[in-house]
Each structure stands twice: as structure tokens, then as C-alpha cells.
Scaffold this motif. Structure first.
Motif, PDB file in Angstrom:
ATOM      1  N   ILE A  70     -13.389   6.898   2.793  1.00 16.57           N
ATOM      2  CA  ILE A  70     -12.595   7.601   1.772  1.00 16.57           C
ATOM      3  C   ILE A  70     -11.171   7.046   1.714  1.00 16.57           C
ATOM      4  CG2 ILE A  70     -11.584   9.834   1.174  1.00 16.57           C
ATOM      5  CD1 ILE A  70     -14.109  11.154   2.268  1.00 16.57           C
ATOM      6  N   ALA A  71     -10.592   6.730   2.885  1.00 18.65           N
ATOM      7  CA  ALA A  71      -9.219   6.221   2.924  1.00 18.65           C
ATOM      8  C   ALA A  71      -9.097   4.829   2.309  1.00 18.65           C
ATOM      9  CB  ALA A  71      -8.721   6.191   4.364  1.00 18.65           C
ATOM     10  N   LEU A  72     -10.205   4.095   2.174  1.00 15.05           N
ATOM     11  CA  LEU A  72     -10.160   2.764   1.560  1.00 15.05           C
ATOM     12  C   LEU A  72     -10.174   2.820   0.036  1.00 15.05           C
ATOM     13  CD1 LEU A  72     -12.604   0.776   3.892  1.00 15.05           C
ATOM     14  CD2 LEU A  72     -10.155   0.356   3.607  1.00 15.05           C
ATOM     15  N   VAL A  73     -10.503   3.978  -0.522  1.00 11.95           N
ATOM     16  CA  VAL A  73     -10.589   4.090  -1.985  1.00 11.95           C
ATOM     17  C   VAL A  73      -9.234   3.866  -2.667  1.00 11.95           C
ATOM     18  CG1 VAL A  73     -11.109   5.672  -3.887  1.00 11.95           C
ATOM     19  CG2 VAL A  73     -12.657   5.514  -1.924  1.00 11.95           C
ATOM     20  N   PRO A  74      -8.142   4.536  -2.256  1.00 11.65           N
ATOM     21  CA  PRO A  74      -6.861   4.337  -2.969  1.00 11.65           C
ATOM     22  C   PRO A  74      -6.378   2.889  -2.994  1.00 11.65           C
ATOM     23  CG  PRO A  74      -6.764   6.308  -1.620  1.00 11.65           C
ATOM     24  CD  PRO A  74      -8.024   5.608  -1.244  1.00 11.65           C
ATOM     25  N   PRO A  75      -6.384   2.153  -1.863  1.00 13.54           N
ATOM     26  CA  PRO A  75      -5.867   0.779  -1.953  1.00 13.54           C
ATOM     27  C   PRO A  75      -6.839  -0.224  -2.576  1.00 13.54           C
ATOM     28  CG  PRO A  75      -6.525   1.257   0.297  1.00 13.54           C
ATOM     29  CD  PRO A  75      -6.669   2.532  -0.465  1.00 13.54           C
ATOM     30  N   LEU A  76      -8.151  -0.013  -2.428  1.00 21.26           N
ATOM     31  CA  LEU A  76      -9.102  -0.993  -2.932  1.00 21.26           C
ATOM     32  C   LEU A  76      -9.492  -0.743  -4.386  1.00 21.26           C
ATOM     33  CD1 LEU A  76     -11.567  -1.559   0.070  1.00 21.26           C
ATOM     34  CD2 LEU A  76      -9.746  -3.064  -0.736  1.00 21.26           C
ATOM     35  N   LEU A  77      -9.700   0.505  -4.785  1.00 20.18           N
ATOM     36  CA  LEU A  77     -10.179   0.816  -6.131  1.00 20.18           C
ATOM     37  C   LEU A  77      -9.088   1.357  -7.040  1.00 20.18           C
ATOM     38  CD1 LEU A  77     -13.589   2.512  -5.210  1.00 20.18           C
ATOM     39  CD2 LEU A  77     -13.087   0.088  -5.642  1.00 20.18           C
ATOM     40  N   LEU A  78      -7.969   1.779  -6.484  1.00 23.54           N
ATOM     41  CA  LEU A  78      -6.865   2.338  -7.251  1.00 23.54           C
ATOM     42  C   LEU A  78      -5.551   1.722  -6.755  1.00 23.54           C
ATOM     43  CD1 LEU A  78      -7.960   6.095  -7.115  1.00 23.54           C
ATOM     44  CD2 LEU A  78      -8.163   4.576  -9.106  1.00 23.54           C
ATOM     45  N   PRO A  79      -4.507   1.794  -7.500  1.00 23.06           N
ATOM     46  CA  PRO A  79      -3.217   1.233  -7.049  1.00 23.06           C
ATOM     47  C   PRO A  79      -2.501   2.160  -6.073  1.00 23.06           C
ATOM     48  CG  PRO A  79      -2.974   2.134  -9.251  1.00 23.06           C
ATOM     49  CD  PRO A  79      -4.436   2.236  -8.915  1.00 23.06           C
ATOM     50  N   GLY A  80      -3.139   2.397  -4.937  1.00 32.39           N
ATOM     51  CA  GLY A  80      -2.549   3.263  -3.927  1.00 32.39           C
ATOM     52  C   GLY A  80      -2.234   2.522  -2.646  1.00 32.39           C
ATOM     53  N   ASP A  81      -1.642   3.239  -1.698  1.00 36.17           N
ATOM     54  CA  ASP A  81      -1.259   2.609  -0.434  1.00 36.17           C
ATOM     55  C   ASP A  81      -2.407   2.716   0.573  1.00 36.17           C
ATOM     56  OD1 ASP A  81      -1.011   5.383   0.119  1.00 36.17           O
ATOM     57  OD2 ASP A  81       0.241   4.874   1.850  1.00 36.17           O
ATOM     58  N   SER A  82      -2.265   2.045   1.732  1.00 36.25           N
ATOM     59  CA  SER A  82      -3.346   1.953   2.731  1.00 36.25           C
ATOM     60  C   SER A  82      -2.989   2.587   4.064  1.00 36.25           C
ATOM     61  CB  SER A  82      -3.712   0.479   2.974  1.00 36.25           C
ATOM     62  OG  SER A  82      -2.605  -0.225   3.526  1.00 36.25           O
ATOM     63  N   LEU A  83      -1.919   3.383   4.126  1.00 37.43           N
ATOM     64  CA  LEU A  83      -1.535   3.945   5.422  1.00 37.43           C
ATOM     65  C   LEU A  83      -2.619   4.864   5.968  1.00 37.43           C
ATOM     66  CD1 LEU A  83       0.560   4.186   7.634  1.00 37.43           C
ATOM     67  CD2 LEU A  83       1.603   6.087   6.374  1.00 37.43           C
ATOM     68  N   ALA A  84      -3.247   5.682   5.122  1.00 39.95           N
ATOM     69  CA  ALA A  84      -4.316   6.561   5.593  1.00 39.95           C
ATOM     70  C   ALA A  84      -5.477   5.748   6.159  1.00 39.95           C
ATOM     71  CB  ALA A  84      -4.795   7.462   4.458  1.00 39.95           C
ATOM     72  N   ALA A  85      -5.779   4.615   5.533  1.00 40.27           N
ATOM     73  CA  ALA A  85      -6.854   3.757   6.035  1.00 40.27           C
ATOM     74  C   ALA A  85      -6.491   3.157   7.391  1.00 40.27           C
ATOM     75  CB  ALA A  85      -7.153   2.648   5.030  1.00 40.27           C
ATOM     76  N   LEU A  86      -5.231   2.793   7.580  1.00 37.09           N
ATOM     77  CA  LEU A  86      -4.799   2.255   8.874  1.00 37.09           C
ATOM     78  C   LEU A  86      -4.906   3.307   9.971  1.00 37.09           C
ATOM     79  CD1 LEU A  86      -1.672   0.236   7.672  1.00 37.09           C
ATOM     80  CD2 LEU A  86      -3.792  -0.726   8.593  1.00 37.09           C
ATOM     81  N   ILE A  87      -4.504   4.546   9.666  1.00 35.14           N
ATOM     82  CA  ILE A  87      -4.601   5.614  10.664  1.00 35.14           C
ATOM     83  C   ILE A  87      -6.062   5.908  10.983  1.00 35.14           C
ATOM     84  CG2 ILE A  87      -4.086   8.030  11.133  1.00 35.14           C
ATOM     85  CD1 ILE A  87      -1.600   7.736   9.389  1.00 35.14           C
ATOM     86  N   ALA A  88      -6.908   5.940   9.947  1.00 38.88           N
ATOM     87  CA  ALA A  88      -8.337   6.196  10.169  1.00 38.88           C
ATOM     88  C   ALA A  88      -8.988   5.062  10.965  1.00 38.88           C
ATOM     89  CB  ALA A  88      -9.052   6.373   8.828  1.00 38.88           C
ATOM     90  N   LEU A  89      -8.480   3.834  10.790  1.00 35.74           N
ATOM     91  CA  LEU A  89      -9.060   2.692  11.514  1.00 35.74           C
ATOM     92  C   LEU A  89      -8.903   2.850  13.025  1.00 35.74           C
ATOM     93  CD1 LEU A  89     -10.385  -0.100  11.405  1.00 35.74           C
ATOM     94  CD2 LEU A  89      -8.084  -1.092  11.238  1.00 35.74           C
ATOM     95  N   ALA A  90      -7.802   3.439  13.475  1.00 32.70           N
ATOM     96  CA  ALA A  90      -7.605   3.652  14.911  1.00 32.70           C
ATOM     97  C   ALA A  90      -8.704   4.542  15.476  1.00 32.70           C
ATOM     98  CB  ALA A  90      -6.232   4.254  15.177  1.00 32.70           C
ATOM     99  N   ALA A  91      -9.052   5.610  14.744  1.00 37.30           N
ATOM    100  CA  ALA A  91     -10.137   6.483  15.202  1.00 37.30           C
ATOM    101  C   ALA A  91     -11.476   5.785  15.105  1.00 37.30           C
ATOM    102  CB  ALA A  91     -10.144   7.773  14.378  1.00 37.30           C
ATOM    103  N   PHE A  92     -11.672   4.977  14.039  1.00 38.00           N
ATOM    104  CA  PHE A  92     -12.957   4.287  13.861  1.00 38.00           C
ATOM    105  C   PHE A  92     -13.215   3.307  15.001  1.00 38.00           C
ATOM    106  CE2 PHE A  92     -15.861   1.140  12.259  1.00 38.00           C
ATOM    107  CZ  PHE A  92     -16.760   1.867  11.499  1.00 38.00           C
ATOM    108  N   THR A  93     -12.219   2.497  15.343  1.00 44.40           N
ATOM    109  CA  THR A  93     -12.414   1.512  16.416  1.00 44.40           C
ATOM    110  C   THR A  93     -12.530   2.167  17.787  1.00 44.40           C
ATOM    111  OG1 THR A  93     -10.001   1.237  16.496  1.00 44.40           O
ATOM    112  CG2 THR A  93     -11.259  -0.344  15.182  1.00 44.40           C
ATOM    113  N   ALA A  94     -12.061   3.420  17.912  1.00 40.04           N
ATOM    114  CA  ALA A  94     -12.225   4.132  19.185  1.00 40.04           C
ATOM    115  C   ALA A  94     -13.648   4.642  19.361  1.00 40.04           C
ATOM    116  CB  ALA A  94     -11.241   5.296  19.281  1.00 40.04           C
ATOM    117  N   HIS A  95     -14.406   4.784  18.266  1.00 35.43           N
ATOM    118  CA  HIS A  95     -15.764   5.326  18.333  1.00 35.43           C
ATOM    119  C   HIS A  95     -16.840   4.276  18.108  1.00 35.43           C
ATOM    120  CE1 HIS A  95     -13.407   9.027  17.654  1.00 35.43           C
ATOM    121  NE2 HIS A  95     -14.408   9.667  18.216  1.00 35.43           N
ATOM    122  N   HIS A  96     -16.503   3.145  17.523  1.00 36.65           N
ATOM    123  CA  HIS A  96     -17.511   2.140  17.183  1.00 36.65           C
ATOM    124  C   HIS A  96     -17.149   0.797  17.808  1.00 36.65           C
ATOM    125  CE1 HIS A  96     -19.628   4.669  14.226  1.00 36.65           C
ATOM    126  NE2 HIS A  96     -18.424   5.119  13.898  1.00 36.65           N
TER     127      HIS A  96
END
Length: 401
Positions: A70-96
Motif C-alpha cells: 500500500i505504501a508503494l502506491v503514492p510514489p509509484l502510481l501517483l505523484p506522492g512521496d515514499s517516506l511511508a514505504a521506507l518506514i514499512a520496508l524496515a518492518a518488511f526486512t525484519a520479517h522476510h
């Protein structure tokens, strides 16, 4: 304390994501040199999508894949920023781990590069990326965007990898602790099994022999009353021993007792060996005994218990398998040289079968091995059986000057 910190981190993550999305949307709609703004449908959608992605960070550890997507939608599909995706990535790499971790890292890095590129392409008065990278040429801007995206992505990836490593370390420590507890329980169970065999086997063997003697001599011998008393005494001792073993089994755990809990019944020591031999003689064993001990009172408790149980098993075996045969019993040693136990007896012309044969010597071997000693048991000449055990006996520590 840990739960409070998690709540604080989550609040900071959500607030930072909302603030970043708002600032990014405001800069995208700003027109330098004028108070007017350029508001577009995509810009508004990007702002709302960024706020929604920031709120979803609350569940980044529960559903890391969904939140990161979900956090990748604003920067990839819309003209939004990616800070939420960066924060979510920390949790993702901790679990996968593996390809999922690096695939998500590549996608977030691409989303970050796209967001930074859009920011660097704005007017110089409203760009943030222009503060640390060159935006005057395409090559310089492209280089700055790539380096910025790599650095921004490396931070959450490193945080996630470290958290994953710490979690794995804690899990392995917990597994090792559980394995040690399981091994301790098994060792304690084996010890209890040895105690049950050594104690009850010896007592009940004496009881069986005395009962047989009483049956044979009940009508002819004048010492029937003494034999009956011996049977009664041995039976009572067997019941006491059984209660002790049951008390151990009912204690607060195999692998260690709580402070203040019921104490384990006292174990025999070297001082109890004469009484053991006297009981065997009363049961009909002819024994020539030699006991030469130095500083017997200072013997460690495990050594005294092991020596008593080994002799108990050896004497029981003589009574069971070689009834009527004399035995030579030797107990000698002290601190330093160690403790030597020897029981030598003649073998009967015809072996006497007995249930459970062999299990007692197995327990003796386990006792000796636990103390780091040595054991030999078997024929020692023509129709002679010998059991010899050596147990280490550490010298007492010298008193401090």
C-alpha cells in the motif's frame, strides 16, 4: 517498557509519514513568486493516498507485505512521496529474508528514486532535493537521485536486517535454553530410574531371600522369629524407600527444585557402607570385608552416594546370582588417589536366572561415567566374577593463610 516504546515509535512513524505527505503535496502545488497554487486531481489523490499509507504503518509489523504494498502506491502510481514505504520496508526486512527482502528493497528504492526525481524537477525555490544534489544538468540530477535513493533505502534495510538478526538470536537462545532444560529433565529421570532400581531392587531382593528362608525353616529351625523380624524390617525399609522415590517424582520439577520447596530425601554416604554390608550378611552373604578410607567424612556427597549404590548393586547380584558363595569386599582410597571398590565372588556351578539381569550393571556404569571414573565387571579367572570401580576423589582445598 517495551510496549510503551513500540507505541511511541508507531506514533512517530505515522506522524512523520502524514507530515511528509502533506509537505510533498504542498510543494508540488506551489507556484514560486505568487500566492496561487496549482491543485490537481492526481495531487489530491496522492496526498490522501500518502496519509492512508502513513496510517497503515500502525500494522506494519503484523502485515508487513500488505502495508509495504500500500505504501508503494503514492510514489509509484501517483505523484506522492515514499517516506511511508521506507518506514514499512524496515518492518518488511525484519520479517522476510531471501528474494522477498531484496525484491521489496528494489521496489522501494525505485519508488524513492522516482519521488526524489519529481522533487528535483520542480522549481529551484520549492525543491528539497536541490539542497544536497545538483539539479542544473540531467546527468548530475540523475546521479544525485540514484545516490539519494540508495542511501535512503539502505537505512531501513539495515535496520530491518539488524532487527531480524536480533530476533533470530533470541529465538536460538530460547531454543537452546529449552533444549538444556529438556536434557536436564531427562538426566534427572534417568537418575530417578537408577535410584528406583538400586534401592528397591536391593531391598526387595533381601525380602525375597528372607521369605524363602522363612518358608523352608518355619517348621524346623528355632530362629523363625528372627527371620520373620528380618522380613518385616526389610519390608518396612522397602516401603520407606518407595515413599522417598515417590516424593522425588512428586517434587516441583525434575530439573531443579524451587527455593524453599520440599527437600530431596537424604542420600547414603560412605558412613552407611558398614550398615549395608551388615544387612547383606544378615541376608545370608558370607563376606570378607576390608575398608581402608582416609578422610571419609570429607568425601563429596555424590561420591558417597555412588559408592554406596555400586556396592549395593554388587552385593545384591551376589545374593541373587551366586547364593551361598562367599565374597571379598574391598573399599579403599582417599582424597587424591580416588576411591576403589571391589567385590569378588565365586560363580555357582549352574547360573541362577533372575528377572532384570543386566540392568543393574548398566546403572552402575552410568553412575561411574557421571563421576568420570572407570568400571570393569565380568569373569576374572576360573569361575570367579569381579566388579572393580574407581571413582575420582578430589583433594580438599588448602585453607587460606
Amino acid at each position: 517498557m517495551g510496549s510503551v516504546l513500540r507505541v511511541v515509535y508507531t506514533v512517530l512513524a505515522v506522524a512523520t509519514g502524514v507530515l511528509s505527505s502533506t509537505i510533498y503535496a504542498a510543494l508540488a502545488s506551489a507556484l514560486p513568486g505568487t500566492s496561487a497554487t496549482l491543485i490537481t486531481v492526481l495531487g489530491v489523490l496522492a496526498w490522501f493516498a500518502g496519509i492512508g499509507a502513513s496510517v497503515m504503518l500502525v500494522w506494519r509489523h503484523r502485515w508487513p507485505l500488505l502495508v509495504t504494498g500500500i505504501a508503494l502506491v503514492p510514489p509509484l502510481l501517483l505523484p506522492g512521496d515514499s517516506l511511508a514505504a521506507l518506514i514499512a520496508l524496515a518492518a518488511f526486512t525484519a520479517h522476510h529474508v531471501g528474494w522477498r527482502r531484496w525484491g521489496a528493497s528494489v521496489l522501494v528504492a525505485a519508488a524513492t528514486a522516482l519521488a526524489v526525481w519529481r522533487d528535483a524537477s520542480r522549481f529551484s525555490e520549492v525543491t528539497i532535493a536541490g539542497a544536497w544534489m545538483s539539479t542544473g544538468s540531467t546527468a548530475g540530477k540523475l546521479t544525485g537521485v540514484v545516490l539519494t535513493a540508495l542511501v535512503f533505502t539502505a537505512v531501513p534495510v539495515t535496520v530491518g536486517v539488524v532487527r531480524h538478526s536480533l530476533a533470530e538470536t533470541r529465538r536460538r537462545i530460547a531454543e537452546q535454553e529449552a533444549l538444556r532444560e529438556q536434557m536436564a529433565r531427562r538426566e534427572e529421570q534417568a537418575r530417578i530410574a537408577r535410584e528406583m532400581h538400586d534401592v528397591l531392587g536391593h531391598r526387595l531382593s533381601l525380602l525375597s531371600l528372607q521369605a524363602g528362608a522363612l518358608e523352608v525353616t518355619a517348621t524346623t529351625a528355632p530362629d523363625t522369629a528372627a527371620a520373620a523380624k528380618t522380613v518385616r524390617t526389610t519390608a518396612r525399609q522397602s516401603l520407606d524407600d518407595l515413599r522417598q522415590v515417590i516424593g522425588v517424582l512428586r517434587g516441583p520439577g525434575f530439573a531443579g527444585r524451587e527455593a524453599g520447596g520440599p527437600a530431596e530425601p537424604p542420600q547414603p554416604t560412605l558412613a552407611d557402607i558398614p550398615g549395608l554390608i551388615a544387612g547383606a550378611r544378615q541376608a545370608g552373604l558370607t563376606a570378607n570385608v576390608t575398608i581402608l578410607l582416609d578422610q571419609a567424612a570429607t568425601a563429596p556427597a555424590p561420591l558417597g552416594t555412588a559408592a554406596y549404590r555400586i556396592l549395593q548393586e554388587a552385593l545384591t547380584n551376589v545374593l541373587r546370582h551366586a547364593p551361598g558363595a562367599p565374597a571379598e569386599v574391598t573399599v579403599r582410597g582417599g582424597p587424591g588417589p580416588g576411591l576403589v571398590l571391589e567385590v569378588v565372588n565365586a560363580l555357582p556351578p549352574h547360573p541362577v536366572a533372575s528377572p532384570g539381569s543386566g540392568t543393574g550393571l548398566t546403572g552402575v556404569g552410568e553412575r561411574v561415567a557421571l563421576l568420570g571414573g572407570s568400571l570393569t565387571a565380568g569373569p576374572a579367572g576360573e569361575r570367579v566374577f569381579a566388579l572393580r570401580a574407581w571413582l575420582p576423589w578430589a583433594p580438599a582445598a588448602a585453607p587460606a593463610p
